[in-house]
Enzyme design. Sequence first.
Site, short mmCIF file in Angstrom:
data_model
loop_
_atom_site.label_atom_id
_atom_site.label_comp_id
_atom_site.label_asym_id
_atom_site.label_seq_id
_atom_site.Cartn_x
_atom_site.Cartn_y
_atom_site.Cartn_z
N GLU A 13 -5.19 -5.24 10.49
CA GLU A 13 -4.19 -4.21 10.69
C GLU A 13 -4.49 -3.46 11.99
O GLU A 13 -5.33 -2.54 12.00
CB GLU A 13 -4.22 -3.21 9.54
N HIS A 22 -9.51 0.87 4.87
CA HIS A 22 -8.22 1.06 5.54
C HIS A 22 -8.44 1.97 6.75
O HIS A 22 -9.26 2.89 6.71
CB HIS A 22 -7.21 1.68 4.56
N ASN A 68 0.86 -1.18 0.00
CA ASN A 68 0.00 0.00 0.00
C ASN A 68 0.89 1.24 0.00
O ASN A 68 1.53 1.55 1.00
CB ASN A 68 -0.89 -0.03 1.26
N GLY A 73 2.38 2.20 10.61
CA GLY A 73 3.29 3.33 10.45
C GLY A 73 3.97 3.76 11.74
O GLY A 73 4.58 4.83 11.80
N GLU A 85 -6.91 4.40 7.92
CA GLU A 85 -6.77 5.84 7.70
C GLU A 85 -8.04 6.42 7.10
O GLU A 85 -8.39 7.57 7.33
CB GLU A 85 -5.54 6.11 6.80
N SER A 99 3.55 -2.27 10.20
CA SER A 99 5.01 -2.21 10.37
C SER A 99 5.71 -3.52 10.03
O SER A 99 6.69 -3.89 10.68
CB SER A 99 5.36 -1.74 11.78
N LYS A 149 0.01 4.25 -0.15
CA LYS A 149 -0.67 5.40 0.48
C LYS A 149 -0.57 6.64 -0.43
O LYS A 149 -0.59 6.50 -1.65
CB LYS A 149 -0.10 5.67 1.87
C1 PEP Z 1 -0.72 0.09 5.90
O1 PEP Z 1 -0.78 1.28 5.62
O2 PEP Z 1 -1.60 -0.67 5.48
C2 PEP Z 1 0.41 -0.38 6.69
C3 PEP Z 1 0.39 -1.61 7.13
O3 PEP Z 1 1.43 0.51 6.92
P1 PEP Z 1 2.88 0.21 7.59
O4 PEP Z 1 3.38 -1.08 7.01
O5 PEP Z 1 3.71 1.38 7.21
O6 PEP Z 1 2.65 0.09 9.05
#
Ligand code: PEP
Length: 251
Positions: free
Chosen positions: A167, A95, A9, A173, A97, A212, A11
């Site tokens: 997630e 997601h 992703n 992040g 966000e 992460s 973003k």
């Molecule tokens: C994501 O945005 O779906 C995500 C898992 O981000 P990160 O790997 O940066 O934590």
Amino acid sequence: MRRIMVAGNWKMHGTRASVAELTKGLRHLVLPSGVDVAVFPPFLYVNQVIDGLDGTSIAVGAQNSAAEASQGALTGEIAPSQLADAGCTFVLIGHSERRQIMGEQDELLNRKFAAAQACGLTPVLCVGETLVQRDAGKTLEVVGRQLSSIIEALGVGAFVNAVIAYEPVWAIGTGLTASPQQAQEVHAAIRAQLAAENAEVAQGVRLLYGGSVKAANAAELFGMPDIDGGLIGGASLNADEFGAICRAAGN
Ligand code: PEP
């Protein structure tokens, strides 16, 4: 047998130049044959990435899509039929966000999920709890509610052609990763919830972990029985790191 999947992703990152460079890096990766790989660029660069990855096995998805299947008068939105027309095969739905910052609620996400499937896209439904919810012991309740919203609206059969990404919001992040055991516990609960409705659907659906993930922790996470790969944010912006995660998934 579920095929492992690794999805990147991107973003709201990238410029035409950096997207060209990342795409070139992806083209040069030697990817394990048993792993399905997909990337999710910003809308603006979807066509560029589809062209750039032409002839590779890497699929392209979008990070969001409209709740209406067809094109029409909906300023600023992009219809899933348009994404399919462009060559996308996946779309992220819900997601964190978008749930948290854009205020997207379950009812809207049900409609986006259905509209995406109606256009032949495979939705990747993202679920996960905040740190406050985890600390309050509500992780399974929160994730269970996000999942049952789709099951109640569309039926468990909707997951025959879908992927679920667990997630934890506190791990996205932040550099904090759920331990393999913490992630496995939630993945097992998601599969059990689906199995209570339909065992075959539960066994077939791919459950990705996101939060992460990097090359250094991927193998341990992907080694858990109910973790079928990962949704990768930050680490997917580096082709070599992303390639290493894909290889960890292939082992
Ligand atoms: C994501 O945005 O779906 C995500 C898992 O981000 P990160 O790997 O940066 O934590």
